[in-house]
Design an enzyme around this catalytic site. Structure first.
Site, PDB file in Angstrom:
ATOM      1  CG  ASP A  13       6.158   3.726   9.731  1.00 33.31           C
ATOM      2  OD1 ASP A  13       5.986   4.067   8.551  1.00 33.31           O
ATOM      3  OD2 ASP A  13       5.605   2.732  10.246  1.00 33.31           O
ATOM      4  CE  LYS A  16      11.274   5.729   5.170  1.00 35.47           C
ATOM      5  NZ  LYS A  16      10.679   5.181   6.411  1.00 35.47           N
ATOM      6  N   GLY A  17       9.565  11.023   5.290  1.00 37.28           N
ATOM      7  CA  GLY A  17       8.809  11.956   4.455  1.00 37.28           C
ATOM      8  C   GLY A  17       9.007  13.386   4.918  1.00 37.28           C
ATOM      9  N   GLY A  40       4.282   4.762   3.596  1.00 39.16           N
ATOM     10  CA  GLY A  40       3.372   5.857   3.931  1.00 39.16           C
ATOM     11  C   GLY A  40       4.224   6.970   4.507  1.00 39.16           C
ATOM     12  CG  HIS A  41       7.372   8.147   2.861  1.00 37.19           C
ATOM     13  ND1 HIS A  41       8.386   8.115   1.943  1.00 37.19           N
ATOM     14  CD2 HIS A  41       7.428   6.951   3.492  1.00 37.19           C
ATOM     15  CE1 HIS A  41       9.018   6.950   2.006  1.00 37.19           C
ATOM     16  NE2 HIS A  41       8.441   6.221   2.939  1.00 37.19           N
ATOM     17  CD  GLN A 223       9.174  -0.245   2.305  1.00 33.64           C
ATOM     18  OE1 GLN A 223       9.977  -0.377   1.387  1.00 33.64           O
ATOM     19  NE2 GLN A 223       8.007   0.303   2.114  1.00 33.64           N
ATOM     20  CB  THR A 300      -2.075  -0.745   7.469  1.00 38.27           C
ATOM     21  OG1 THR A 300      -1.077  -0.594   8.493  1.00 38.27           O
ATOM     22  CG2 THR A 300      -1.454  -1.327   6.220  1.00 38.27           C
ATOM     23  N   PRO A 303      -1.805  -0.135  14.854  1.00 35.73           N
ATOM     24  CG  PRO A 303      -2.556  -1.222  16.770  1.00 35.73           C
ATOM     25  CD  PRO A 303      -2.857  -1.028  15.328  1.00 35.73           C
ATOM     26  NE  ARG A 304       3.881   3.934  12.367  1.00 33.72           N
ATOM     27  CZ  ARG A 304       3.901   5.223  12.051  1.00 33.72           C
ATOM     28  NH1 ARG A 304       4.216   6.135  12.955  1.00 33.72           N
ATOM     29  NH2 ARG A 304       3.599   5.613  10.828  1.00 33.72           N
ATOM     30  CG  ASP A 332       8.496  15.767  19.542  1.00 31.48           C
ATOM     31  OD1 ASP A 332       9.308  15.326  18.705  1.00 31.48           O
ATOM     32  OD2 ASP A 332       7.262  15.640  19.414  1.00 31.48           O
ATOM     33  CB  VAL A 413      11.970  19.012  18.319  1.00 32.14           C
ATOM     34  CG1 VAL A 413      13.380  18.669  18.773  1.00 32.14           C
ATOM     35  CG2 VAL A 413      11.958  20.357  17.570  1.00 32.14           C
TER      36      VAL A 413
HETATM   37  P1  GDP Z   1       8.049   7.749   7.203  1.00 34.52           P
HETATM   38  O1  GDP Z   1       7.363   6.529   6.692  1.00 34.52           O
HETATM   39  O2  GDP Z   1       9.454   7.474   7.614  1.00 34.52           O
HETATM   40  O3  GDP Z   1       7.940   8.928   6.277  1.00 34.52           O
HETATM   41  O4  GDP Z   1       7.286   8.148   8.546  1.00 34.52           O
HETATM   42  P2  GDP Z   1       5.684   8.200   8.778  1.00 34.52           P
HETATM   43  O5  GDP Z   1       5.149   9.369   8.075  1.00 34.52           O
HETATM   44  O6  GDP Z   1       5.078   6.871   8.492  1.00 34.52           O
HETATM   45  O7  GDP Z   1       5.619   8.350  10.349  1.00 34.52           O
HETATM   46  C1  GDP Z   1       6.251   9.395  11.019  1.00 34.52           C
HETATM   47  C2  GDP Z   1       5.197  10.177  11.806  1.00 34.52           C
HETATM   48  O8  GDP Z   1       5.841  10.997  12.741  1.00 34.52           O
HETATM   49  C3  GDP Z   1       4.352  11.102  10.947  1.00 34.52           C
HETATM   50  O9  GDP Z   1       3.074  11.198  11.502  1.00 34.52           O
HETATM   51  C4  GDP Z   1       5.086  12.441  11.073  1.00 34.52           C
HETATM   52  O10 GDP Z   1       4.227  13.558  10.878  1.00 34.52           O
HETATM   53  C5  GDP Z   1       5.568  12.377  12.491  1.00 34.52           C
HETATM   54  N1  GDP Z   1       6.834  13.059  12.771  1.00 34.52           N
HETATM   55  C6  GDP Z   1       7.938  13.198  11.997  1.00 34.52           C
HETATM   56  N2  GDP Z   1       8.935  13.794  12.675  1.00 34.52           N
HETATM   57  C7  GDP Z   1       8.448  14.029  13.914  1.00 34.52           C
HETATM   58  C8  GDP Z   1       9.006  14.603  15.105  1.00 34.52           C
HETATM   59  O11 GDP Z   1      10.168  14.985  15.159  1.00 34.52           O
HETATM   60  N3  GDP Z   1       8.189  14.648  16.205  1.00 34.52           N
HETATM   61  C9  GDP Z   1       6.912  14.216  16.187  1.00 34.52           C
HETATM   62  N4  GDP Z   1       6.191  14.300  17.312  1.00 34.52           N
HETATM   63  N5  GDP Z   1       6.350  13.671  15.093  1.00 34.52           N
HETATM   64  C10 GDP Z   1       7.112  13.575  13.980  1.00 34.52           C
HETATM   65  P1  IMO Z   2       7.605   3.432   5.293  1.00 37.34           P
HETATM   66  O1  IMO Z   2       8.256   3.768   3.980  1.00 37.34           O
HETATM   67  C1  IMO Z   2       6.859   0.438   8.343  1.00 37.34           C
HETATM   68  C2  IMO Z   2       6.437  -3.709   6.997  1.00 37.34           C
HETATM   69  C3  IMO Z   2       5.090  -4.370   7.132  1.00 37.34           C
HETATM   70  C4  IMO Z   2       5.539  -5.795   7.362  1.00 37.34           C
HETATM   71  C5  IMO Z   2       6.739  -5.927   6.441  1.00 37.34           C
HETATM   72  C6  IMO Z   2       6.443  -6.550   5.093  1.00 37.34           C
HETATM   73  O2  IMO Z   2       6.362   4.196   5.535  1.00 37.34           O
HETATM   74  O3  IMO Z   2       8.584   3.517   6.394  1.00 37.34           O
HETATM   75  P2  IMO Z   2       5.194  -5.643   2.921  1.00 37.34           P
HETATM   76  O4  IMO Z   2       3.824  -5.124   2.714  1.00 37.34           O
HETATM   77  O5  IMO Z   2       6.280  -4.686   2.551  1.00 37.34           O
HETATM   78  O6  IMO Z   2       5.420  -6.990   2.281  1.00 37.34           O
HETATM   79  O7  IMO Z   2       5.316  -5.922   4.510  1.00 37.34           O
HETATM   80  O8  IMO Z   2       7.242  -4.616   6.251  1.00 37.34           O
HETATM   81  N1  IMO Z   2       6.437  -2.419   6.244  1.00 37.34           N
HETATM   82  C7  IMO Z   2       6.592  -1.223   6.815  1.00 37.34           C
HETATM   83  N2  IMO Z   2       6.702  -0.877   8.107  1.00 37.34           N
HETATM   84  N3  IMO Z   2       6.964   1.372   7.387  1.00 37.34           N
HETATM   85  C8  IMO Z   2       6.892   1.039   6.090  1.00 37.34           C
HETATM   86  O9  IMO Z   2       7.122   1.914   5.093  1.00 37.34           O
HETATM   87  C9  IMO Z   2       6.655  -0.311   5.749  1.00 37.34           C
HETATM   88  N4  IMO Z   2       6.507  -0.980   4.589  1.00 37.34           N
HETATM   89  C10 IMO Z   2       6.387  -2.269   4.902  1.00 37.34           C
HETATM   90  O10 IMO Z   2       4.373  -3.841   8.217  1.00 37.34           O
HETATM   91  O11 IMO Z   2       5.994  -5.949   8.684  1.00 37.34           O
HETATM   92 MG    MG Z   3       5.641   5.414   7.047  1.00 41.06          MG
END
Ligand code: GDP
Ligand code: IMO
Ligand code: MG
Length: 423
Positions: A13, A16-17, A40-41, A223, A300, A303-304, A332, A413
């Site tokens: 999280d 990356k997306g 979840g990207h 991940q 899911t 809360p992180r 930010d 940011v």
């Molecule tokens: P990923 O799994 O690595 O693609 O990341 P996620 O999408 O799960 O979580 C990143 C969250 O942070 C998403 O809600 C993005 O829209 C948000 N995000 C990404 N870059 C930034 C940033 O620079 N600042 C803020 N405030 N939010 C960001």
């Molecule tokens: P993205 O690509 C954050 C975590 C789960 C759990 C562990 C194992 O969005 O960054 P699993 O279902 O893979 O067997 O769960 O890995 N986990 C992630 N945490 N971002 C993810 O993907 C994750 N994919 C799995 O919460 O701790």
């Molecule tokens: Mg994610």
């Protein structure tokens, strides 16, 4: 560099997306190489917010080939639903290719995952996403998995599915777990089989041909390195190699093809699920960071957990991935903190250590040693270059990069495309 790999440096999280979407402006192909719909990207384009789970984040740019490589575990019904949803929003999904060698997540893998998490099995709780990831990779290693190429022979596929479902159901029954409804699952699978068939390809050929032609290819990690099955905080990890090496095994390209590795990390740390987290902030402090950073799981909704930047773990991840360009996101989120802490060492049983402990399990008992830096108490969300950032923000970025022993390439940011700049 025509071939680049983008990896999460922490526990997922990292944003990356968003960064993939930004980088794909001049890209011909985006390749996912591991994981499944546990990912979840998030990509925000204008007022639209998309969360991708299996479809590569290059899908929003015209003519980009989006490859779901052999290293993934793919829930066919889930992939079909994701593709239908995108198509319903007017997004062209014709360029999606699914590797014939990708393993398929079946309903019984998801039940096995969830029932183990519920304590029905003997193992420890991991806090998984319950998407069947672990059991499907287990089946792959056990050589009992079902691969996407089986979809091309529906009768054989149905036979294997039914045999496996009956066998798993016997096990579920004996453990007091709810069984798979074989008929209704097959109905859903049958629809997915027909839908996905035109997308199934030998993606090893697709990707290698693109490499040979000098196309610009971006590999999209899911991940993060600390969730890698070998290099992460085992056993609190996912079941695949999330690190840069996984791009080769999970797609079929040779290591020498990779030119540049992007490592994406947040300016602080988050984690979803169980497992050690030395710099975690508890109580109100953790709540505040979660609120400012909007830290709720994209898959899911959980809360992180939030905490300070951990330089020990990020240096380790940058080393394992060979990061060329560090990408620091969510700067930010720290705008309103008068002081920021950075973990630069751990105290383990009275001894100071500056590396990942021999047993990553010891991360649950280490005490973080912090250095403190002054915050900047100003908005960074409008900055569009390094020089436009407040001085203390620049110092903070340079400090976390230097401690991670990697050079900054990109800063983010905010969630939008334009809230990004290169250095
Ligand atoms: P990923 O799994 O690595 O693609 O990341 P996620 O999408 O799960 O979580 C990143 C969250 O942070 C998403 O809600 C993005 O829209 C948000 N995000 C990404 N870059 C930034 C940033 O620079 N600042 C803020 N405030 N939010 C960001
Ligand atoms: P993205 O690509 C954050 C975590 C789960 C759990 C562990 C194992 O969005 O960054 P699993 O279902 O893979 O067997 O769960 O890995 N986990 C992630 N945490 N971002 C993810 O993907 C994750 N994919 C799995 O919460 O701790
Ligand atoms: Mg994610």
């Amino acid at each position: 560099m025509p071939v680049s790999v983008l990896i999460g440096i922490q526990w997922g999280d990292e944003g990356k997306g968003k960064i993939i979407d930004v980088l794909t402006e001049n890209i011909d192909m985006v390749v996912r190489f591991q994981g499944g719909n546990n990912a979840g990207h998030t990509v925000e384009i204008g007022s639209e917010k998309y969360v991708l789970h299996l479809v590569p984040s290059g899908i929003f740019r015209k003519d980009i080939i989006c490859v779901i490589g052999n290293g993934l575990v793919v829930d066919p019904v889930s992939l079909m639903e994701e593709m239908k949803e995108l198509a319903g929003k007017g997004i062209d999904i014709s360029n999606i290719q699914l590797s014939s060698k990708a393993h398929l997540v079946m309903a019984y893998h998801k039940i096995a995952d969830a029932s183990r998490e519920a304590g029905a099995g003997a193992g420890k709780l991991i806090g998984t996403t319950k998407r069947g990831i672990g059991p499907t990779y287990s089946a792959k290693a056990d050589r009992t998995g079902i691969r996407a190429c089986e979809i091309l022979k529906p009768q054989k596929f149905e036979k294997i599915f039914r045999e496996q479902a009956i066998s798993w159901n016997a096990h579920f029954k004996a453990s007091g777990v709810e069984c798979v409804d074989i008929e209704s699952e097959w109905k859903k699978l049958f629809e997915a089989v027909a839908y996905l068939t035109p997308h199934i390809k030998d993606t090893v050929l697709t990707v290698n041909e693109a490499v040979r032609q000098g196309k610009n290819i971006l590999f999209e990690g899911a991940q993060g390195a600390l969730l890698d099955i070998d290099h992460g905080t085992y056993p609190f990890v996912t079941s695949s190699n999330t690190t840069a090496g996984g791009a080769c095994t999970g797609s079929g390209i040779p290591p020498k093809a990779i030119g540049c590795t992007y490592g994406v990390m947040k300016a602080y740390t988050t984690r979803v699920g169980e497992g050690p987290f030395p710099t975690e902030l508890h109580g109100e402090e953790g709540e505040t960071m979660r609120k400012i950073g909007r830290e709720f799981g994209a898959t899911t909704g959980r809360p992180r957990r939030c905490g300070w930047f951990d330089a020990i773990l990020c240096r380790y991840s940058c080393m394992v991935n060979g990061v060329d360009k560090l990408t620091i996101t969510k700067l930010d989120v720290l705008d309103t903190y008068p002081e920021l802490k950075i973990c630069t060492a751990y105290e383990l049983n009275g001894t100071l250590i500056k590396n990942m402990p021999l047993d990553p399990g010891d991360l649950s008992i280490v005490k973080p040693v912090y250095e403190t830096m002054p915050g900047w108490m100003a908005s960074t969300a409008e900055a569009r270059s390094f020089n436009e950032l407040p001085e203390n923000a620049r110092k903070y970025l340079l400090r976390i990069a230097s401690l991670s022993e990697a050079e900054i390439g990109i800063v983010s940011v905010g969630p939008r495309r334009d809230q990004t700049f290169k250095i």
